[in-house]
Design a protein around this motif. Structure first.
Motif, short mmCIF file in Angstrom:
data_model
loop_
_atom_site.label_atom_id
_atom_site.label_comp_id
_atom_site.label_asym_id
_atom_site.label_seq_id
_atom_site.Cartn_x
_atom_site.Cartn_y
_atom_site.Cartn_z
N MET A 67 -6.81 0.92 -1.12
CA MET A 67 -5.90 1.97 -0.70
C MET A 67 -5.60 2.97 -1.83
O MET A 67 -4.80 3.89 -1.65
CB MET A 67 -4.59 1.37 -0.19
N GLY B 277 -17.49 6.38 10.52
CA GLY B 277 -17.27 4.97 10.24
C GLY B 277 -17.43 4.07 11.44
O GLY B 277 -17.78 2.89 11.32
N ALA C 125 0.82 -1.21 0.00
CA ALA C 125 0.00 0.00 0.00
C ALA C 125 0.85 1.27 0.00
O ALA C 125 0.38 2.34 -0.38
CB ALA C 125 -0.92 0.01 1.21
N PRO D 234 -9.15 -0.54 6.89
CA PRO D 234 -7.84 0.13 6.83
C PRO D 234 -8.08 1.64 6.78
O PRO D 234 -8.73 2.14 5.87
CB PRO D 234 -7.24 -0.37 5.51
N LEU D 235 -7.55 2.37 7.78
CA LEU D 235 -7.84 3.80 7.87
C LEU D 235 -6.65 4.66 7.48
O LEU D 235 -6.83 5.80 7.05
CB LEU D 235 -8.28 4.16 9.29
N ALA D 236 -5.42 4.15 7.66
CA ALA D 236 -4.26 4.99 7.37
C ALA D 236 -3.02 4.12 7.21
O ALA D 236 -2.94 3.01 7.74
CB ALA D 236 -4.04 6.00 8.49
N ILE D 237 -2.05 4.67 6.49
CA ILE D 237 -0.75 4.02 6.32
C ILE D 237 0.32 5.09 6.55
O ILE D 237 0.10 6.25 6.22
CB ILE D 237 -0.64 3.37 4.92
N GLY E 161 -9.61 0.48 11.96
CA GLY E 161 -10.65 0.66 12.96
C GLY E 161 -10.60 -0.51 13.92
O GLY E 161 -10.17 -1.61 13.58
N ARG E 162 -11.04 -0.26 15.14
CA ARG E 162 -11.09 -1.35 16.11
C ARG E 162 -12.30 -2.25 15.83
O ARG E 162 -12.23 -3.47 15.95
CB ARG E 162 -11.18 -0.76 17.51
N ALA E 163 -13.41 -1.62 15.45
CA ALA E 163 -14.61 -2.40 15.17
C ALA E 163 -14.44 -3.17 13.87
O ALA E 163 -13.65 -2.79 13.01
CB ALA E 163 -15.81 -1.47 15.07
N GLU F 173 -14.24 4.51 3.14
CA GLU F 173 -14.98 5.64 3.72
C GLU F 173 -16.11 6.15 2.82
O GLU F 173 -16.87 7.02 3.23
CB GLU F 173 -14.03 6.79 4.09
N THR G 89 -2.94 1.68 10.37
CA THR G 89 -3.93 1.87 11.43
C THR G 89 -5.29 1.46 10.90
O THR G 89 -5.67 1.86 9.78
CB THR G 89 -3.98 3.33 11.89
N VAL H 265 -3.67 -0.92 15.80
CA VAL H 265 -2.44 -0.67 15.05
C VAL H 265 -1.87 -1.99 14.57
O VAL H 265 -1.94 -3.01 15.24
CB VAL H 265 -1.38 0.15 15.81
N LEU I 154 -9.21 2.09 18.04
CA LEU I 154 -8.44 1.81 16.84
C LEU I 154 -7.63 0.52 17.02
O LEU I 154 -7.60 -0.06 18.11
CB LEU I 154 -7.49 2.98 16.52
#
Lengths: 326, 299
Positions: free
Chosen positions: B113, B289, B70, B167-170, B218-220, B138, B216, B211, B209
């Motif tokens: 991504m 989200g 990604a 997947p929220l961030a890299i 989401g936790r859900a 999103e 990073t 990791v 969240l």
């Protein structure tokens, strides 16, 4: 001399930046087409034309950021922004979205295109793709690279590169982060906002002053200490038996001391973050950095610590430019 | 509408990878994307499993594609990407810098991504050879519907993030290493300790969240379980299910049953299959989200 690219969130800040020695300013229209879509910021069409005239009369350039990702079904809003920037005489537009780049390259072949940091082009293959496909002339590099990596990129690309040297610091690869929309429904890519003020709540509970974003607790500080703005990736969280700033401390970027190294690495332009800042702040930062790029040009040492009072929470980092940050 | 299994986001042992793809051979999914998309440092530990997994999955009648990373920055990573494109399977592009390695006219897929937010971008990618695009998690339903229509016109199958931690961030920085007071270069592969990622809670104990090395999430568990009828009506071609430890084949069967019959039971089925999970479905609904609307699972 390296070009100094300075933020202008308002016409007053644009004039302040130009008068303080900015070689170029960047700004956006007052809508969702730019990544600093904050209340009270940005330019109407008339203000943009006046701002460009003011800058051009003093030998400075204006770069118009249209760097959110157009919403499906509403692309014409972003197309109109590119058209209006070109019509107002912008020296370049700063774009991130492939569809919008393709549109601009086809409809406005004379318009200079810069690739926004929001496109996160982090290697020569990506940069050469944007240059070859759309004629992009300058790429703003994402804040995930070391100085050595930037130098290596410049050896493999023909286009100019621009890097951030001061101000707010994204910890994640820019334009590829949905943390804000996970917590609030509003994101940099879709709405031009990150951790938006509309979703911030401050409270003082028994446990101490706290700041929440979208209901999630981001900061809680000891009584008497200031509560930082709840930018999600700078928050204090718990993981296992550890509590702390899991992603990044509430710091901001200050790469002043790296300017000679960046110049040697072949960087063409230095960018200052902060379109949400006051014109007084902008004037002070621009003056300081203009002196720094002039010093770098002469081979003189960089001024030290001049801007420490202006960095968030008084703490500064050189971010990803140093490999140990990773 | 059918099912795609995305690449595993987490760092699993070679043995766990082998067992996972063996188990997936019998699962009711049409296609599988395999490969490392988070951290190139992990690949050496499990890449020898990839050819066997491909063989197993193809023998079971599944279409297989290879994912890129990604975030590609190193020379070594660029070479790996070029090698992927020469392997004769479809490549799923998760970083646009992979495109120059794919010859014009060779079909490829696009992963979640890559920023595909509008028809202009979808059309450009389709002209370049994209035949399948998994949209960014999103995106709300209104955008998904527009893009599914544009995809149908351009010959591109449009997928959405169906199940799994989103997947929220890299980042350039490794948060797993940071939690162990190490830098990325001396990480000692600590992310292997958390095969579904490491939990991050707010200071008042709200799960928030996850990791996973430089990623990073989401936790859900994001799921469209309660939104399948809407997505089908919008013309979405496939749901993407993201690998997790524990009972994943059963999760794929639950989604397949919902697609084949009545999706109304799916939320309850998932809640039963994953009793400790917290579910979220806000993105498709155009909400935060992390919100939970149609899903009524425990937790």
């Amino acid at each position: 001399m390296m070009e100094l690219v300075c933020p202008a969130g308002t016409p007053a800040a644009l004039r302040a930046a130009v008068d303080a020695g900015a070689h170029a300013v960047y700004c956006g229209f007052a809508d969702e087409t730019n990544a600093r879509n904050f209340p009270g910021l940005n330019f109407s069409r008339d203000e943009m034309a006046e701002g460009i005239a003011h800058a051009h009369a003093r030998g400075a350039k204006v770069l118009v950021a249209i760097n959110t990702f157009p919403r499906a079904g509403d692309q014409q809003i972003w197309h109109r922004a590119v058209n209006d920037a070109a019509g107002a005489g912008a020296d370049a537009v700063i774009l991130a979205d492939i569809g919008l780049l393709a549109h601009a390259a086809e409809r406005h072949p004379g318009l200079r295109l810069h690739l926004s940091v929001q496109a996160a082009a982090a290697n020569p293959d990506a940069i050469n793709l944007y240059a070859g496909a759309f004629g992009v002339r300058r790429v703003v590099l994402p804040r995930v690279l070391t100085v050595a990596e930037i130098a290596a990129i410049n050896r493999e690309v023909e286009v100019e590169t621009e890097v951030f040297v001061f101000g707010g610091l994204c910890v994640m690869a820019e334009g590829r982060c949905s943390l804000s929309s996970y917590a609030t429904g509003l994101s940099p890519n879709m709405n031009g906002v990150c951790s938006p003020a509309s979703h911030v709540a401050y409270a003082d509970t028994g446990a101490g002053p706290e700041a929440r974003l979208g209901g999630f607790l981001i900061h809680r500080t000891p009584r008497g200490a200031p509560v930082p703005y709840p930018t999600l990736c700078k928050g204090c969280f718990r993981s296992g038996d550890q509590t702390g700033h899991i992603f990044e401390d509430p710091v901001s970027l200050d790469a002043t001391q790296l300017i000679p190294a960046l110049q040697k690495a072949g960087v063409r332009a230095l960018k200052i973050e902060g379109r949400q800042r006051s014109r007084a702040y902008v004037a002070q930062v621009v003056r300081t950095f203009r002196a720094a790029v002039e010093a770098a040009e002469r081979g003189a040492p960089m001024p030290e610590g001049l801007l420490s009072k202006l960095t968030e929470g008084q703490a500064a980092t050189t971010g990803a430019y140093a490999k140990t940050w990773r | 509408m059918d099912l795609t299994v995305g690449p595993n986001a987490f760092f699993w042992t070679a043995e766990a990878v082998r067992d996972f793809y063996r188990g997936l051979a019998e699962a009711p999914v049409a296609r599988v994307v395999i490969g490392e998309w988070v951290c190139s440092k992990r690949l050496a530990f499990w890449q020898d499993e990839i050819p066997g997994a491909i063989e197993t999955l193809q023998a079971a009648g599944k279409e297989v594609a290879l994912t890129t990373l990604a975030l590609i920055t190193l020379k070594r990573e660029r070479r790996q990407t070029a090698d992927l494109a020469a392997m004769g399977l479809p490549v799923e592009v998760n970083d646009l810098s992979a495109l120059p390695h794919i010859p014009e006219g060779t079909p490829f897929w696009v992963g979640p991504m890559v920023n595909v937010y509008n028809e202009g971008t979808l059309d450009w990618l389709a002209r370049r050879g994209a035949t399948r695009i998994c949209l960014p998690p999103e995106l709300p339903l209104a955008s998904i519907a527009r893009l599914a229509r544009a995809g149908a016109e351009a010959g591109v199958a449009v997928e959405v993030w169906g199940h799994g931690r989103a997947p929220l961030a890299i980042s350039g920085r490794c948060y797993h290493a940071r939690l162990h007071d190490r830098a990325k270069d001396s990480c000692q592969f600590v992310c292997a300790e958390d095969p579904d990622g490491r939990d991050v809670d707010t200071l008042d104990g709200t799960p928030f969240l996850t990791v996973n090395g430089v990623q990073t999430l989401g936790r859900a568990v994001t799921t469209v379980a309660g939104q399948i009828d809407d997505l089908r009506a919008a013309g979405v071609a496939a749901l993407r299910l993201s690998p997790q430890t524990g009972g994943f084949p059963a999760v794929t069967r639950a989604y397949a049953a919902a697609l084949a019959g009545d999706p109304a039971d799916l939320p309850a089925t998932l809640a039963r299959l994953m009793p400790d999970a917290q579910f979220a479905d806000g993105f498709v609904a155009g909400r935060p989200g992390a919100d939970r609307l149609a899903m009524r699972g425990p937790g």
